[in-house]
Enzyme design. Structure first.
Site, PDB file in Angstrom:
ATOM      1  N   ARG A 133       0.850  -1.193   0.000  1.00  0.00           N
ATOM      2  CA  ARG A 133       0.000   0.000   0.000  1.00  0.00           C
ATOM      3  C   ARG A 133       0.873   1.226   0.000  1.00  0.00           C
ATOM      4  O   ARG A 133       1.753   1.368   0.860  1.00  0.00           O
ATOM      5  CB  ARG A 133      -0.840   0.047   1.285  1.00  0.00           C
ATOM      6  CG  ARG A 133      -2.017  -0.827   1.273  1.00  0.00           C
ATOM      7  CD  ARG A 133      -3.066  -0.373   2.253  1.00  0.00           C
ATOM      8  NE  ARG A 133      -2.595  -0.086   3.607  1.00  0.00           N
ATOM      9  CZ  ARG A 133      -3.389   0.370   4.560  1.00  0.00           C
ATOM     10  NH1 ARG A 133      -4.654   0.603   4.314  1.00  0.00           N
ATOM     11  NH2 ARG A 133      -2.926   0.600   5.774  1.00  0.00           N
ATOM     12  N   THR A 158      -1.201   7.529  -0.504  1.00  0.00           N
ATOM     13  CA  THR A 158      -2.472   7.437  -1.247  1.00  0.00           C
ATOM     14  C   THR A 158      -3.298   6.219  -0.827  1.00  0.00           C
ATOM     15  O   THR A 158      -4.475   6.124  -1.155  1.00  0.00           O
ATOM     16  CB  THR A 158      -2.202   7.314  -2.751  1.00  0.00           C
ATOM     17  OG1 THR A 158      -1.506   6.072  -2.986  1.00  0.00           O
ATOM     18  CG2 THR A 158      -1.360   8.466  -3.270  1.00  0.00           C
ATOM     19  N   ASP A 163      -0.142  -3.683  12.301  1.00  0.00           N
ATOM     20  CA  ASP A 163       0.348  -4.109  10.990  1.00  0.00           C
ATOM     21  C   ASP A 163       0.564  -5.627  11.006  1.00  0.00           C
ATOM     22  O   ASP A 163       1.447  -6.137  11.710  1.00  0.00           O
ATOM     23  CB  ASP A 163       1.662  -3.378  10.679  1.00  0.00           C
ATOM     24  CG  ASP A 163       2.159  -3.689   9.273  1.00  0.00           C
ATOM     25  OD1 ASP A 163       2.338  -2.742   8.486  1.00  0.00           O
ATOM     26  OD2 ASP A 163       2.357  -4.896   8.952  1.00  0.00           O
ATOM     27  N   ASP A 197       4.229  -6.738  10.216  1.00  0.00           N
ATOM     28  CA  ASP A 197       5.174  -6.452  11.300  1.00  0.00           C
ATOM     29  C   ASP A 197       4.915  -7.339  12.515  1.00  0.00           C
ATOM     30  O   ASP A 197       5.855  -7.811  13.165  1.00  0.00           O
ATOM     31  CB  ASP A 197       5.063  -4.980  11.725  1.00  0.00           C
ATOM     32  CG  ASP A 197       5.757  -4.045  10.743  1.00  0.00           C
ATOM     33  OD1 ASP A 197       6.541  -4.522   9.908  1.00  0.00           O
ATOM     34  OD2 ASP A 197       5.495  -2.826  10.809  1.00  0.00           O
TER      35      ASP A 197
HETATM   36  N1  URA Z   1      -2.804  -3.642   6.902  1.00  0.00           N
HETATM   37  C1  URA Z   1      -2.508  -4.052   8.147  1.00  0.00           C
HETATM   38  O1  URA Z   1      -1.587  -4.835   8.343  1.00  0.00           O
HETATM   39  N2  URA Z   1      -3.231  -3.580   9.181  1.00  0.00           N
HETATM   40  C2  URA Z   1      -4.254  -2.724   9.022  1.00  0.00           C
HETATM   41  O2  URA Z   1      -4.899  -2.350  10.010  1.00  0.00           O
HETATM   42  C3  URA Z   1      -4.557  -2.308   7.710  1.00  0.00           C
HETATM   43  C4  URA Z   1      -3.837  -2.780   6.672  1.00  0.00           C
END
Ligand code: URA
Length: 213
Positions: free
Chosen positions: A102, A106, A198, A201
């Site tokens: 991502r 944006t 995330d 992570d």
């Molecule tokens: N990607 C993720 O890992 N966590 C989110 O909350 C949104 C996208």
């Protein structure tokens, strides 16, 4: 098509482990693996089967086996941890990795890895995308698989946001979606809230000292 959100004590217990910021990466990966297996069990309910003759120690009888060519499509990198448990249930499944990230500003899904071209498409694809946030990655992936020629596409996610699900259903009404929970919203950085941070992570321990988001 309806969204299946699995409401089950074993699922909510495992999802709470994922949400808890004190959960360490090894326990987080373990919970991802278990949840993916449970989701796949449900999502695979309508796979086509065929009858085969087998022999028990006592006599010949009819057995049943999955007859469709199944592809798992983990989205790099956070989807990687979802494939292992599913492969234990269906070792014959092919695994087709797609890389999308991502754009932080944006929030647009950018493709950086795709080796589908030229290969023969699978009959049914299970997209493994743990977090359906804006829905951008899932939408782009389903479009890519349709272009490849896949006729049945199912999406397996850990958490989804309401808005992401709405987008995905509008763009791809024939894609079946299976998630563990649907959260109310996204924050200004595009994270699902309350969410789990995330997912990449948290699985791979790559927060480099920052908070696990
Ligand atoms: N990607 C993720 O890992 N966590 C989110 O909350 C949104 C996208």
């Amino acid at each position: 098509m309806e969204v299946v959100s699995l409401d089950h004590p074993l699922i909510t217990d495992l999802v709470s482990q994922l949400r808890d910021k004190t959960t360490k990466p090894h326990r987080f990966r373990e919970a991802v693996r278990k949840l993916s297996t449970l989701l796949f069990y449900e999502a695979a309910r309508d796979l086509k089967t065929e009858t085969v003759e087998i022999e028990t120690p006592l006599m010949k009888t009819d057995g049943v086996r999955v007859s469709e060519k199944v592809g798992l499509v983990p989205i790099l990198r956070a989807g990687l941890g979802m494939a292992d448990g599913i492969l234990q249930l269906l070792p014959e499944a092919q695994v087709w990795h797609l890389g999308l990230y991502r754009d932080e500003k944006t929030l647009e899904a950018i493709s950086y890895y795709n080796k589908l071209s030229g290969a023969h498409p699978v009959e049914v694809a299970f997209v493994l995308d743990p977090m359906i946030a804006t829905g951008g990655t899932a939408i782009r992936t389903v479009q890519t698989l349709e272009e490849w020629g896949v006729k049945r596409i199912k999406l397996i996610g850990l958490l989804a946001s309401k808005v992401g699900l709405k987008e995905l259903q509008e763009k791809h009404p024939n894609t079946q979606i299976y998630v563990c929970a649907v959260d109310p919203e996204l924050n200004e950085d595009g994270y699902i809230v309350p969410g789990l941070g995330d997912a990449g992570d948290r699985q791979f321990g790559t927060y480099w000292g920052k908070e696990a988001v």
